[in-house]
Design a protein around this motif. Sequence first.
Motif, PDB file in Angstrom:
ATOM      1  N   LYS A  21       0.845  -1.190   0.000  1.00  0.00           N
ATOM      2  CA  LYS A  21       0.000   0.000   0.000  1.00  0.00           C
ATOM      3  C   LYS A  21       0.877   1.234   0.000  1.00  0.00           C
ATOM      4  O   LYS A  21       1.824   1.332   0.764  1.00  0.00           O
ATOM      5  N   ARG A  22       0.536   2.164  -0.853  1.00  0.00           N
ATOM      6  CA  ARG A  22       1.198   3.461  -0.863  1.00  0.00           C
ATOM      7  C   ARG A  22       0.202   4.473  -0.315  1.00  0.00           C
ATOM      8  O   ARG A  22      -0.964   4.467  -0.675  1.00  0.00           O
ATOM      9  N   PHE A  23       0.681   5.330   0.552  1.00  0.00           N
ATOM     10  CA  PHE A  23      -0.177   6.353   1.136  1.00  0.00           C
ATOM     11  C   PHE A  23       0.228   7.696   0.540  1.00  0.00           C
ATOM     12  O   PHE A  23       1.110   8.370   1.053  1.00  0.00           O
ATOM     13  N   GLN A  24      -0.420   8.018  -0.572  1.00  0.00           N
ATOM     14  CA  GLN A  24      -0.161   9.283  -1.239  1.00  0.00           C
ATOM     15  C   GLN A  24      -1.356  10.194  -1.025  1.00  0.00           C
ATOM     16  O   GLN A  24      -2.425   9.766  -0.622  1.00  0.00           O
ATOM     17  N   LYS A  25      -1.133  11.457  -1.258  1.00  0.00           N
ATOM     18  CA  LYS A  25      -2.111  12.497  -0.935  1.00  0.00           C
ATOM     19  C   LYS A  25      -2.432  12.441   0.552  1.00  0.00           C
ATOM     20  O   LYS A  25      -3.550  12.669   0.980  1.00  0.00           O
ATOM     21  N   ALA A  26      -1.404  12.122   1.341  1.00  0.00           N
ATOM     22  CA  ALA A  26      -1.556  12.039   2.794  1.00  0.00           C
ATOM     23  C   ALA A  26      -0.993  13.275   3.484  1.00  0.00           C
ATOM     24  O   ALA A  26      -0.885  13.313   4.700  1.00  0.00           O
ATOM     25  N   LYS A  27      -0.614  14.257   2.675  1.00  0.00           N
ATOM     26  CA  LYS A  27      -0.038  15.501   3.190  1.00  0.00           C
ATOM     27  C   LYS A  27       1.172  15.240   4.085  1.00  0.00           C
ATOM     28  O   LYS A  27       1.341  15.846   5.136  1.00  0.00           O
ATOM     29  N   SER A  28       2.008  14.315   3.646  1.00  0.00           N
ATOM     30  CA  SER A  28       3.236  14.007   4.375  1.00  0.00           C
ATOM     31  C   SER A  28       4.405  14.054   3.403  1.00  0.00           C
ATOM     32  O   SER A  28       4.221  14.126   2.193  1.00  0.00           O
ATOM     33  N   LEU A  29       5.590  14.005   3.957  1.00  0.00           N
ATOM     34  CA  LEU A  29       6.782  13.872   3.122  1.00  0.00           C
ATOM     35  C   LEU A  29       6.964  12.404   2.791  1.00  0.00           C
ATOM     36  O   LEU A  29       6.416  11.524   3.449  1.00  0.00           O
TER      37      LEU A  29
ATOM     38  N   THR B 109      22.830  15.250 -15.290  1.00  0.00           N
ATOM     39  CA  THR B 109      21.579  15.097 -16.032  1.00  0.00           C
ATOM     40  C   THR B 109      20.428  14.798 -15.084  1.00  0.00           C
ATOM     41  O   THR B 109      19.354  15.404 -15.176  1.00  0.00           O
ATOM     42  N   VAL B 110      20.634  13.877 -14.151  1.00  0.00           N
ATOM     43  CA  VAL B 110      19.579  13.540 -13.189  1.00  0.00           C
ATOM     44  C   VAL B 110      19.231  14.753 -12.339  1.00  0.00           C
ATOM     45  O   VAL B 110      18.051  15.052 -12.121  1.00  0.00           O
ATOM     46  N   GLU B 111      20.237  15.484 -11.866  1.00  0.00           N
ATOM     47  CA  GLU B 111      19.964  16.682 -11.068  1.00  0.00           C
ATOM     48  C   GLU B 111      19.179  17.714 -11.869  1.00  0.00           C
ATOM     49  O   GLU B 111      18.241  18.322 -11.355  1.00  0.00           O
ATOM     50  N   ALA B 112      19.544  17.915 -13.129  1.00  0.00           N
ATOM     51  CA  ALA B 112      18.845  18.896 -13.962  1.00  0.00           C
ATOM     52  C   ALA B 112      17.393  18.481 -14.197  1.00  0.00           C
ATOM     53  O   ALA B 112      16.477  19.311 -14.095  1.00  0.00           O
ATOM     54  N   VAL B 113      17.166  17.216 -14.492  1.00  0.00           N
ATOM     55  CA  VAL B 113      15.797  16.738 -14.722  1.00  0.00           C
ATOM     56  C   VAL B 113      14.984  16.809 -13.426  1.00  0.00           C
ATOM     57  O   VAL B 113      13.821  17.211 -13.451  1.00  0.00           O
ATOM     58  N   LEU B 114      15.598  16.446 -12.321  1.00  0.00           N
ATOM     59  CA  LEU B 114      14.897  16.525 -11.033  1.00  0.00           C
ATOM     60  C   LEU B 114      14.486  17.966 -10.746  1.00  0.00           C
ATOM     61  O   LEU B 114      13.353  18.228 -10.339  1.00  0.00           O
ATOM     62  N   GLU B 115      15.367  18.912 -10.995  1.00  0.00           N
ATOM     63  CA  GLU B 115      15.044  20.326 -10.761  1.00  0.00           C
ATOM     64  C   GLU B 115      13.957  20.805 -11.716  1.00  0.00           C
ATOM     65  O   GLU B 115      13.029  21.498 -11.308  1.00  0.00           O
ATOM     66  N   GLN B 116      14.044  20.434 -12.992  1.00  0.00           N
ATOM     67  CA  GLN B 116      13.007  20.840 -13.953  1.00  0.00           C
ATOM     68  C   GLN B 116      11.640  20.291 -13.555  1.00  0.00           C
ATOM     69  O   GLN B 116      10.637  21.005 -13.579  1.00  0.00           O
ATOM     70  N   THR B 117      11.617  19.032 -13.189  1.00  0.00           N
ATOM     71  CA  THR B 117      10.360  18.383 -12.815  1.00  0.00           C
ATOM     72  C   THR B 117       9.829  18.974 -11.516  1.00  0.00           C
ATOM     73  O   THR B 117       8.630  19.231 -11.371  1.00  0.00           O
ATOM     74  N   ARG B 118      10.715  19.209 -10.558  1.00  0.00           N
ATOM     75  CA  ARG B 118      10.319  19.817  -9.295  1.00  0.00           C
ATOM     76  C   ARG B 118       9.686  21.184  -9.529  1.00  0.00           C
ATOM     77  O   ARG B 118       8.613  21.486  -9.007  1.00  0.00           O
ATOM     78  N   ALA B 119      10.331  22.001 -10.337  1.00  0.00           N
ATOM     79  CA  ALA B 119       9.824  23.349 -10.603  1.00  0.00           C
ATOM     80  C   ALA B 119       8.486  23.305 -11.355  1.00  0.00           C
ATOM     81  O   ALA B 119       7.557  24.046 -11.014  1.00  0.00           O
TER      82      ALA B 119
ATOM     83  N   VAL C 183      12.004  19.349  -2.790  1.00  0.00           N
ATOM     84  CA  VAL C 183      12.972  18.291  -2.496  1.00  0.00           C
ATOM     85  C   VAL C 183      13.752  18.752  -1.266  1.00  0.00           C
ATOM     86  O   VAL C 183      14.469  19.732  -1.309  1.00  0.00           O
ATOM     87  N   TYR C 184      13.603  18.031  -0.175  1.00  0.00           N
ATOM     88  CA  TYR C 184      14.253  18.404   1.081  1.00  0.00           C
ATOM     89  C   TYR C 184      15.677  17.879   1.166  1.00  0.00           C
ATOM     90  O   TYR C 184      16.532  18.508   1.783  1.00  0.00           O
ATOM     91  N   ALA C 185      15.917  16.718   0.593  1.00  0.00           N
ATOM     92  CA  ALA C 185      17.261  16.130   0.591  1.00  0.00           C
ATOM     93  C   ALA C 185      17.297  15.058  -0.483  1.00  0.00           C
ATOM     94  O   ALA C 185      16.262  14.479  -0.832  1.00  0.00           O
TER      95      ALA C 185
ATOM     96  N   PRO D 193       3.622  16.658  -4.691  1.00  0.00           N
ATOM     97  CA  PRO D 193       3.291  17.794  -5.550  1.00  0.00           C
ATOM     98  C   PRO D 193       1.792  18.098  -5.463  1.00  0.00           C
ATOM     99  O   PRO D 193       0.971  17.177  -5.396  1.00  0.00           O
ATOM    100  N   PRO D 194       1.421  19.370  -5.449  1.00  0.00           N
ATOM    101  CA  PRO D 194       0.017  19.717  -5.215  1.00  0.00           C
ATOM    102  C   PRO D 194      -0.951  19.262  -6.311  1.00  0.00           C
ATOM    103  O   PRO D 194      -2.110  18.993  -6.024  1.00  0.00           O
ATOM    104  N   GLN D 195      -0.508  19.159  -7.552  1.00  0.00           N
ATOM    105  CA  GLN D 195      -1.421  18.870  -8.655  1.00  0.00           C
ATOM    106  C   GLN D 195      -1.374  17.439  -9.177  1.00  0.00           C
ATOM    107  O   GLN D 195      -2.026  17.126 -10.171  1.00  0.00           O
ATOM    108  N   MET D 196      -0.567  16.580  -8.566  1.00  0.00           N
ATOM    109  CA  MET D 196      -0.454  15.203  -9.064  1.00  0.00           C
ATOM    110  C   MET D 196      -0.022  14.284  -7.930  1.00  0.00           C
ATOM    111  O   MET D 196       0.483  14.749  -6.923  1.00  0.00           O
ATOM    112  N   VAL D 197      -0.233  12.998  -8.130  1.00  0.00           N
ATOM    113  CA  VAL D 197       0.249  12.056  -7.123  1.00  0.00           C
ATOM    114  C   VAL D 197       1.753  11.883  -7.304  1.00  0.00           C
ATOM    115  O   VAL D 197       2.300  12.082  -8.395  1.00  0.00           O
TER     116      VAL D 197
END
Length: 149
Positions: free
Chosen positions: A6-14, A36-46, A52-54, A69-73
């Motif tokens: 079970k995954r608990f998403q949209k649970a307002k947790s980290l 490349t991974v860092e750049a894609v992670l930043e693009q997707t995050r933004a 991303v806390y750590a 993320p507020p608009q997607m799981v």
Amino acid sequence: MPSGLKRFQKAKSLHFIAFSCFHRFPLLETPGARETVEAVLEQTRARHHARVYAYVLMPEHIHLLVNEPPQMVLAQFLKAVKQMTSCKLRGAREKFWQERYYDSNVHGEQSRSQVIRYIHRIPVKRGLVAKPEDCIPPGKAILSVGFER
């Protein structure tokens, strides 16, 4: 998804996330792959207003502490990161990432701090660096605690 998981998403947790390269091959050991991974992670995050806390990029896997993320799981967010990095880095390989990922909900400040310390100590424990700050490239110290711009 495996039965019983079970995954608990949209649970307002980290979420403490880990996912691996295909067959745990060390596909992230080159600086270019990590960048490349860092750049894609930043693009997707933004794009999806995630936080991303750590994180740490190991030669064969990644650990992240992220919010939902507020608009997607979260699963969609991770799928976007994995698809974009795979397209850029896969080359002639059949796959770049394992299909699944580990996900653990993190509640409260004490748990969040413990997970951040754990993530930053992984390269030290593996003997890749002497201390956590040794794995941060010059000029990118903010990345050691995540993206907050």
